[in-house]
Enzyme design. Structure first.
Site: not given
Length: 973
Positions: A326, A329, A362-363, A385
C-alpha cells in the site's frame, strides 16, 4: 541444487585458481497460460535470467536452496557501518551505483564480512583505494559477496555495480514504473541496489547523489534534506541529499521521474516550518489534496497525542502505479501505491477517503514508531507495524466515528486473521522462523499485533500507556530494538501502578508475542444473586495450530457490563445499564469493568447496583468483550436469542450492539447452510422469527439513528456478516451453501419491510445536487442508503432495480455510483450491463475506477464466473505485471466472494495466474497462494482441485522461494 554456503565458498576460494568460472543461470518456465496476453508475458519471462550473470565473476556458487532463518540464531553484526555515500548514474539500459561504506570492526569481527547482493553486476571493488582480487580478497556467492582478510581498523569499501531497473518486475530494489524510477527496499530490496549488510540492525547515515536525464526525469528525490543540485552536462542533471538520522537500509528511497505535485507546509510545535510535497503523474495532481490534508492532520495529532514532532525540513510522498504494497515509510520520502493516496469525490468512495487518510497517517507515524526506533531483526516486525497500525487506528477513531472504525477493525481480524490462525502458516505476531520474509507481512503481524498494543492501553489506562510510549521513544531513539524492549518500557513507566505493570510483565501477557492461534473465551456460568452480586466464571483455550500443538493460557482483558430490566409503557422488554465493580475493590462503580483472565478458568464476583436509569438488578443481561477488548472468539452456550436481541436494542456499547446482531445473524446463516448441505432448497429455508423481529425493530429506529448522527452504525448493524465470517465457524468450508443461505436471508429480511425500504432510502440518501461532504453524518447517510438499496434489490422487483439504476445514473460521487454498480453486478436485470458499460466509458482512463469495475464483475455471484474472469484478464486495462490489477480480479476472491473462488473452473484459472505471476513477481504470487491454504476444509471434490493448484505452483520449474514456502506449508499441513 545443492546449497553452497558462504563459509564453504571462502575456504574453496583459497584453494581454487582465480581463473575458475562457475556460472549458474536459472531459466523460468511458466505453464501454459490462460489468455493471449498471459502467453506474451510468459514468453517474455521465460527469457529472463533469475540471478543474472556477474560480469567480473570467476567463482560463483551454485544456486542456493532457500534456507530457513530462526529468531533464536540472531547474532549482532560483526562490523558496524557508520555511514555510506551512494551515487546513482541512471541510464536507459542500465544504472551504475557507486557506494562507499565506512566500516568499523566490532568485537566479534573475525577478518571476514558477508554482504548481501542480488542481481548485481560487479564492475569494481576496493578498500581504502586499493583494488581487491577475487579469490584472495573477496568471493562472489549466490546471494552476495564475502570479504576476506579485512583490516583490523576501520576502512572504506567502495563498489561499483550495474543494475537494470527497467527489467525489475519483482518491484523490489530500484525499478521503473510508468516511466519513472523508484525504490522499494523493505524487507530485503536494498541488496538489489548495492552490496550491503541488508538487515535492520545496521543503521547508518546516508549521503546520496542521483544523476539522470533532465528532460525525462526532471524530479530527483531521496531521503533527508536536499543539499545541492545542478546540471551535469550532456542534457543530464543531478541532486544530492543528506539524511542526518541513522537508518536501516530498508528505509532507503530514491525517485527519478517526470512528476507533477502540490506543496504545502506545516509548522511544528517547536515553531519549525516543514515543507510538504506530494508527487504523482501529472494527470493525478487534482487527486492529491486529501492526502495533503490528511498528512497535516496526522502531524498535528501525533504532536498532541504522543508528543512526536517531525524532525526533517521536508516530507515527500510519491505515488506510483506499480507497487507491491500500500505504501512505504522511507524516512522523509514515502512511496505510495496510487490506490492508497489519490482521492477526489468523483473517483474515490468514502471508504477510499478513509483508507487514504489512514495510510497517510500510518506511514507518517512510522517516523517515530519504525524509523527513529526500528526493529532489531525481521522477527520483531510487529514492533513497528503492530504499534503503528494501532496508532493509525487510534487516529482514525479520533477523527471519524470510533464505533464504526472499531467494528471495521474487528471484521478485518475475523475475516482474515482468524483464517490465518486456522491455516498451515499460522504464526505468532513475532514469528520464530521464515524462509521468505515477505510472506510474513501478514494480518497477524500487523492487525493482531495492533490488538496486542490495544491491550497494553486497556491494562495500563490512557495515561499509563502514554507514559510507556514516552519512555520507549526516549530510551531507544536511534536504536534497533525488540518487542521485549517495548514491553519493558511499558512496565517500567508504570511502576506507580504496580498491578498494571505486573500484568504487562506477566508470562501470560508475554505469550501474545510467542503463541499463535485464536483464543476461545467461554462463559462457563453467569448468575445474579439476591445480595446484589453477580458471579461470572470464564475459561479460555487456544486450539492447536500448525506450528504449535500445545498452548498455554494468555492474559485476556475482558470488558464486561450488565443490563437490567427497565420496562416502559412503550417497551415492556426495555433494558438499561447497571453499575458494577469487582468485589473487594475500592474503585468507583462504573458501567464497564475490565476483568483480567490469566489462567485456564477463573471466577469473578461483581458488586452490582442501580444506575441513574433505575434498572432492576435481578436477572441482568451480560454484555461481554465491550469494545472488543481482546481478539478472541466467544463461546457463550447459555446466551439466548432473546439475550442477543436485547443487546442489539439496548446495549450502551455500540460495538456490542453490532456484535449481538452479527452473532444472531451468523446463527441463522450457519443453520441455513447446514440445511442446504443436508439437501434443502434455499428458497425453503425458514429463519428464527425472533431475529427477524429484532432486525425489523432496528430498521424502524431509523429516526433515532438519524437524530443521533449514527446512521453509519445502523447500516453496519442491519448488514449481514461477510460470508467468510460465517464460513470461519464451519467445519466444512462450503462457500456456496453460505452464499445461498445469505441470499435467502436477505430476501426474508427485505420482505419483512418491503413497503418501507424504498421510502426510507429516499429520505436517507444525500441529494445528488448537494455539495459533497465527508462529515460523519453524510458518510453515514450514504452508507445506510446503499444498505437499503441492497435489501430492496434482494426482492428482485422491477421497481427496486429501477431505483438502484437511478441511484447509479444520478450519482455525483463515486460512493453512490460504485455502491449502485456493485448491487447491479449481482442482479440478473437489464440495467446490469447498461451500468457496467456506462461506468467503463466514463472511467476508462482512471486506473483506480477501472480496478473497482474489475472487482464488481470478478466477485459477482451470477453464473459464468470463470468465463467472466478470463474475459477481464484480456481487457486492455488489465496487466499481470501490475499488482493492483491482479488483486482487483483475482486477489479479491477469497475475501469478497469465496463462492466464486471455490469452483472447479475458477480454481484452474487461478492456478494458471499464480504460476505465470510467480515468474515475475514472487511476492504477489505467494499472496495468491495463501487464498488456498485452507484447502483441507473444503467440501469433497473441490478440496482435491484446490490442493492440485498448490501442488502445480510448487512443482513449477523456477518456483520462487516465496511461493515454495507457502505451498510447502499448505501441502504438509
Amino acid at each position: 541444487p545443492k546449497r553452497t554456503d558462504r563459509s564453504i565458498m571462502r575456504k574453496r576460494a583459497l584453494l581454487c585458481s582465480a581463473g575458475m568460472l562457475l556460472t549458474h543461470a536459472l531459466r523460468l518456465t511458466p505453464p501454459a497460460s490462460l489468455a493471449s496476453s498471459i502467453q506474451h508475458l510468459a514468453a517474455h519471462s521465460t527469457a529472463r535470467l533469475r540471478g543474472g550473470l556477474l560480469s567480473m565473476s570467476t567463482a560463483t556458487a551454485e544456486k542456493a536452496a532457500p534456507a530457513e532463518i530462526f529468531r533464536k540464531d540472531y547474532t549482532p553484526p560483526p562490523y558496524r557501518i557508520d555511514s555510506l555515500t551512494l551515487d546513482f548514474q541512471i541510464g536507459e539500459h542500465e544504472t551504475l551505483v557507486t557506494s562507499t561504506l565506512q566500516i568499523e570492526p566490532m568485537e566479534a569481527a573475525a577478518g571476514s564480512l558477508d554482504l548481501d547482493g542480488e542481481e548485481l553486476s560487479l564492475r569494481s571493488i576496493e578498500i581504502d583505494g586499493k583494488a581487491l582480487a577475487e579469490g584472495s580478497d573477496y568471493v562472489l556467492t549466490d546471494d552476495g559477496l564475502s570479504l576476506l582478510g579485512l583490516p583490523k581498523a576501520a576502512f572504506a569499501l567502495t563498489t561499483v555495480v550495474a543494475i537494470k531497473p527497467q527489467e525489475n518486475t519483482q518491484l523490489s530494489g530500484l525499478y521503473k514504473s510508468s516511466g519513472n524510477f523508484c525504490t522499494q527496499c523493505e524487507a530485503e530490496g536494498f541488496r538489489r541496489i548495492t552490496y550491503f549488510q541488508d538487515r535492520p540492525d545496521v543503521m547508518a547515515k546516508y549521503e546520496v547523489r542521483i544523476e539522470a536525464d533532465k528532460a525525462k526525469y526532471p524530479v530527483l528525490l531521496s531521503n533527508g534534506n536536499e543539499v545541492g543540485s545542478g546540471d551535469a552536462g550532456g542534457g543530464r542533471h543531478w541532486a544530492s541529499f543528506v539524511d542526518p538520522f541513522p537508518k536501516p537500509s530498508y528505509l532507503f528511497a530514491a525517485v527519478a521521474g517526470d512528476l507533477g505535485g502540490i506543496e504545502g507546509s506545516f509548522t511544528t510545535c517547536s515553531g519549525r516550518t516543514v515543507r510538504l510535497a506530494l508527487w504523482s503523474e501529472h494527470d493525478n495532481i487534482d487527486q492529491l489534496d486529501w492526502a495533503m490534508q490528511s498528512l497535516k492532520d496526522s502531524m498535528k495529532w501525533d504532536e498532541e497525542t504522543y508528543g512526536c514532532e517531525y524532525d526533517l525540513d521536508v516530507y515527500h510522498i510519491v505515488a506510483v502505479n506499480d507497487f507491491n504494497m500500500g505504501a512505504m515509510e522511507n524516512k522523509g520520502l514515502n512511496v505510495f501505491n496510487t490506490a492508497a493516496v489519490l482521492a477526489k469525490p468523483s473517483t474515490a468512495t468514502d471508504a477510499d477517503y478513509e483508507r487514504v487518510q489512514s495510510i497517510v497517517a500510518h506511514e507518517y507515524f512510522h517516523n517515530w514508531s519504525g524509523n527513529r526506533v526500528t526493529c532489531r531483526d525481521w522477527f520483531q516486525l510487529t514492533l513497528k507495524e503492530g504499534l503503528t497500525v494501532f496508532r493509525d487506528q487510534h487516529f482514525s477513531q479520533d477523527v471519524t466515528s470510533a464505533a464504526v472504525r472499531r467494528i471495521e477493525e474487528a471484521r478485518t481480524i475475523r475475516s482474515a486473521q482468524f483464517v490465518q490462525d486456522a491455516g498451515p502458516m499460522a504464526h505468532p505476531i513475532r514469528p520464530e522462523s521464515y524462509i521468505a520474509m515477505d510472506n510474513f507481512y501478514t494480518v497477524t503481524v500487523y492487525n493482531k499485533g495492533a490488538e496486542v498494543i490495544r491491550m497494553y492501553r486497556t491494562l495500563l489506562g490512557k495515561e499509563g500507556f502514554r507514559k510507556g510510549m514516552d519512555l520507549y521513544f526516549a530510551r531507544h531513539d536511534g536504536q534497533a530494538v525488540t518487542c521485549d524492549d517495548f514491553r519493558a518500557a511499558m512496565a517500567d513507566a508504570n511502576e506507580h501502578q504496580p498491578a498494571a505493570a505486573a500484568a504487562v510483565r506477566s508470562d501470560a501477557f508475554g505469550r501474545w508475542y510467542s503463541q499463535s492461534g485464536t483464543p476461545v473465551l467461554t462463559v462457563e456460568s453467569a448468575a445474579a444473586h439476591v445480595n446484589g452480586r453477580y458471579e461470572l466464571t470464564l475459561s479460555q483455550r487456544t486450539p492447536p495450530t500448525a506450528d504449535q500443538p500445545l498452548k498455554e493460557p494468555l492474559l485476556l482483558p475482558v470488558a464486561v457490563g450488565l443490563l437490567g430490566a427497565k420496562p416502559t409503557r412503550a417497551d415492556a422488554y426495555a433494558k438499561a445499564p447497571l453499575l458494577l465493580r469487582l468485589k473487594g475493590s475500592t474503585a468507583p462503580f462504573a458501567p464497564t469493568v475490565v476483568l483480567e483472565l490469566s489462567s485456564e478458568s477463573q471466577t469473578f464476583v461483581l458488586e452490582v447496583k442501580h444506575s441513574s436509569f433505575g434498572a432492576a438488578v435481578h436477572d441482568p443481561t451480560l454484555s461481554l468483550l465491550r469494545g472488543w477488548s481482546a481478539p478472541v472468539k466467544l463461546d457463550y452456550p447459555a446466551q439466548t436469542a432473546a439475550d442477543l436481541a436485547a443487546l442489539m436494542a439496548y446495549d450502551a456499547d455500540d460495538f456490542n450492539r453490532y456484535e449481538a446482531a452479527s452473532r444472531l445473524a451468523t446463527r441463522q446463516l450457519l443453520a441455513g447452510a447446514a440445511a442446504i448441505r443436508a439437501g434443502a432448497a434455499a428458497e425453503t429455508l425458514v429463519f428464527d422469527g425472533l431475529f427477524i423481529g429484532a432486525w425489523g425493530r432496528l430498521f424502524d429506529q431509523a429516526a433515532d439513528f438519524a437524530a443521533a448522527g449514527t446512521q453509519h452504525l445502523q447500516a453496519l448493524i442491519l448488514r449481514l456478516p461477510a460470508d467468510v465470517e460465517a464460513l470461519n465457524e464451519m467445519d466444512v468450508y462450503d462457500a456456496q451453501a453460505v452464499a445461498d443461505a445469505k441470499a435467502r436471508l436477505m430476501r426474508v429480511l427485505a420482505a419483512s419491510r418491503a413497503d418501507k425500504l424504498l421510502p426510507l432510502y429516499q429520505s436517507t440518501r444525500v441529494p445528488p445536487a448537494q455539495t459533497h461532504c465527508l462529515s460523519a453524518v453524510d458518510v453515514g447517510r450514504r452508507a445506510l442508503a446503499a444498505t437499503l438499496l441492497s435489501y430492496a434489490a434482494a426482492l428482485r422487483t422491477g421497481e427496486a432495480f429501477a431505483a438502484v439504476y437511478a441511484h447509479f445514473v444520478e450519482a455525483t460521487n463515486m460512493t453512490d455510483q460504485q455502491a449502485a454498480l456493485g448491487i447491479l453486478a449481482d442482479c440478473e436485470c437489464e440495467q446490469r450491463q447498461k451500468a457496467l458499460d456506462a461506468f467503463e466509458r466514463q472511467w476508462s482512463s482512471n486506473r483506480e475506477a477501472i480496478d473497482a469495475w474489475f472487482t464488481v464483475q470478478a466477485t459477482s455471484v451470477l453464473p459464468g464466473a470463470a468465463e467472466r474472469l478470463r474475459a477481464l484478464t484480456q481487457h486492455s486495462a488489465f496487466s499481470l505485471t501490475n499488482p493492483n490489477k491482479v488483486r482487483a480480479v483475482v486477489g479479491c476472491l477469497a475475501t469478497l466472494s469465496p463462492a466464486v473462488l471455490f469452483t472447479s473452473e475458477v480454481l484452474a484459472f487461478v492456478g494458471d495466474v499464480i504460476c505465470t505471476v510467480d515468474a515475475t513477481n514472487a511476492n504477489l504470487a505467494a499472496s495468491l497462494c495463501k487464498m488456498l491454504q485452507g484447502w483441507r476444509t473444503l467440501p469433497d471434490g473441490i478440496r482435491t482441485e484446490a490442493r492440485d493448484v498448490l501442488a502445480k505452483a510448487a512443482s513449477r520449474d523456477g518456483c520462487s522461494k516465496n511461493v515454495g514456502e507457502v505451498t510447502a506449508a499448505a501441502l504438509r499441513s
